[in-house]
Design an enzyme around this catalytic site. Structure first.
Site, short mmCIF file in Angstrom:
data_model
loop_
_atom_site.label_atom_id
_atom_site.label_comp_id
_atom_site.label_asym_id
_atom_site.label_seq_id
_atom_site.Cartn_x
_atom_site.Cartn_y
_atom_site.Cartn_z
CG ASP A 1 -1.84 -1.03 1.16
OD1 ASP A 1 -2.53 -1.58 0.24
OD2 ASP A 1 -2.02 -1.80 2.16
CD GLU B 1 -9.37 -1.60 -1.40
OE1 GLU B 1 -9.63 -1.90 -0.59
OE2 GLU B 1 -8.99 -2.99 -2.18
#
Length: 571
Positions: free
Chosen positions: A67, A243
């Site tokens: 991430d 997302e």
């Protein structure tokens, strides 16, 4: 042992109180000191693809650094990653050229910021976003903390290398928040959320919301939220898990980039454009702009799961994107976890596109013009096949050494002979702070070793190495005692159920060297009583339980220097 000054907040937690007492007085415990740690990677992908003078490797951060988010101030770039229940949390790196990176610390390095002491290994910190606001010369890190009742949160600083503020909780639900600063000084937050109650059309149906953000109050403006994407690029196709949103402004237009498809084999990155930060956002016709989902499962030098990206303008005006992806081993296992990759981005058209992001990825990239590859030198983070040696005698350990669910300082102290570990009552299977120093697994073929000075006084004491995917999936290789004899033991824990693989009675006249060798998808646990001549314990064992597809969760594997007062392994 020299006494440490304790923060009063420290004593509010019962586990930490036990640790504090142990630190201050442990004359009844065996001395256990780890020294001369070595980690060496030897992956075939790097030996088969040696670098030329104008090349560098991607991933730029090997092992469980998922991430990624990136920002820029002047000539300095800063990058952060998810850290889940690792402590300290949110590793932060800096670079001037996007190739050579130095770790400058962690964003969340205090118990007051990170409430993960009761969190499973894949709880805690998800998807941090870092952004620099030129209007007030301040860096912001915004994330979701699935622990301690925190939820969505923000911290900030003037200097990312000199500590961050206390946590500001943010008043909205959902996950993956990111902050955007417009040219007029206004700020906005975008994030993933559930669709309005009663409108969910399928499992995985999510929306992207935007809020006005009050920079004075450091809070979203109540009632300002608006859905700007429903479901994904094409709701009729039932896209899942939109997302990881980020907003950028480029040539007067606003771009919203998101991950879509879930962080697995269908993962991708998609892009939208609008005339306003609040939309309406129009998806690019050529979405996705990054994915590896279309290619044969058995392709050579496989990279997969690519997505969850962030963009930044690099040297000489060339744009780049950082993103996560995996490199499964020969048995398609994901032991290293999701890593940080980088690719140049072509923004010559209306929408940005990752260069070679829609073909099978290669391990090497061309260096930006005028940049030299100095990875592994002068404090820059290594990649490729590298060796990391650490005598473990420095007062301030390397930032690569992390703990689980609590500060490492609660159980370690530096000595001239190595790092001394004061063991906790908890063992490696506990959902609680554990007395283990962890280093990320960064290769599928590796050798790691450490020298251990330890003579247990009872069967409740154990020290050694753990290969750790989670509290329910791990190996423990260490020294304990049975009656009057010392034993070396190897235990496998799968789904929380433990099994003794092998044990052997040994003489402990001096320090013991412990070694783990990874070969493709197998592990060998070896030891040397004389420091040189190694002997195997248990033969070759499968590394399957260190893989995400077996153990579940979101983290890669860790190698831990581990000690406990609650040993339950019986030789």
């Amino acid at each position: 042992m020299k006494k440490k000054t304790m923060n009063p907040i420290f004593f509010k937690n019962k586990t930490n109180l036990i640790a504090a007492v142990a630190l201050l007085s442990f004359s009844g415990l065996s001395a256990q000191t780890f020294s001369d740690f070595s980690y060496k990677g030897n992956d075939k992908i790097y030996s088969d693809n040696p670098l030329k003078s104008d090349e560098f490797y991607s991933p730029i951060l090997q092992g469980t650094y998922p991430d990624p988010s990136i920002t820029k101030k002047g000539d300095d770039y800063y990058l952060v990653n998810s850290s889940f229940s690792m402590f300290p949390g949110v590793p932060i790196f800096t670079s001037k050229d996007l190739v050579n990176w130095k770790q400058v610390g962690h964003v969340l390095d205090r118990p007051s910021q990170l409430k993960v002491e009761k969190g499973g290994v894949s709880q805690g910190i998800y998807a941090p976003d870092i952004k620099y606001n030129k209007h007030n010369d301040t860096f912001y890190m915004i994330t979701t903390q699935f622990a301690g009742g925190v939820g969505n949160m923000m911290v900030k600083t003037k200097d990312p290398a000199k500590g961050w503020s206390e946590v500001q909780k943010l008043n909205f639900d959902g996950i993956d928040p990111a902050i955007f600063f417009d040219d007029d000084g206004k700020a906005y937050i975008v994030h993933n959320d559930a669709p309005p109650q009663g409108t969910e059309q399928y499992n995985g149906h999510r929306v992207i919301k935007i809020w006005d953000y009050d920079l004075e109050k450091d809070q979203v403006v109540a009632g300002s939220d608006k859905i700007i994407v429903n479901g994904g690029v094409d709701l009729s196709q039932k896209p899942i898990w939109i997302e990881g949103p980020h907003i950028y402004k480029y040539k007067g237009k606003y771009y919203l980039m998101c991950a879509e498809g879930g962080t697995g084999g269908n993962h991708s990155e998609v892009i939208f454009m609008a005339d306003s930060p609040k939309g309406p956002f129009v998806p690019a016709k050529n979405n996705p702009i990054l994915t590896q989902r279309y290619f044969p499962r058995d392709r050579k030098e496989k990279v997969d799961w690519a997505g969850h990206a962030d963009l930044v303008e690099g040297p000489n005006g060339q744009w780049y994107g950082v993103f996560l992806a995996i490199r499964p081993n020969v048995n398609n296992r994901v032991t290293k976890g999701r890593e940080t990759f980088i690719l140049p981005v072509d923004w010559s058209g209306t929408y940005p596109v990752f260069e070679n992001g829609l073909v099978p990825m290669k391990p090497k990239l061309k260096l930006p013009q005028g940049v030299k590859n100095l990875t592994g030198q002068n404090g820059f983070f290594p990649n490729g096949n590298f060796t990391f040696n650490d005598k473990l005698t420095e007062k301030n350990l390397d930032y690569r050494w992390i703990a689980m669910r609590g500060p490492r300082e609660n159980f370690i102290s530096a000595t001239k002979n190595g790092v001394k570990v004061t063991p906790f009552e908890t063992n490696i299977k506990a959902v609680a702070p554990v007395s283990a120093l962890f280093h990320r697994l960064q290769h599928e073929d590796f050798e790691t070793s450490v020298t251990l000075d330890f003579k247990p006084k009872s069967n409740k004491e154990l020290a050694g190495i753990t290969c750790y995917q989670s509290e329910k999936f791990n190996y423990v290789f260490g020294i304990t005692k049975k009656d009057k004899d010392f034993y070396i033991v190897l235990e496998r824990t799968e789904k929380g159920e433990s099994k003794l693989i092998a044990s052997e009675k040994i003489g402990l006249s001096k320090n013991i060297k412990l070694q783990v060798v990874g070969d493709k998808d197998e592990l060998s646990f070896n030891y040397a009583l004389d420091g040189k001549n190694t002997k195997n314990l248990g033969g070759k064992v499968s590394a399957d339980i260190l893989s995400t597809d077996v153990a579940g969760g979101f983290t890669g594997s860790l190698i831990g220097l581990y000690s406990t007062l609650s040993n339950d392994i019986k030789p």
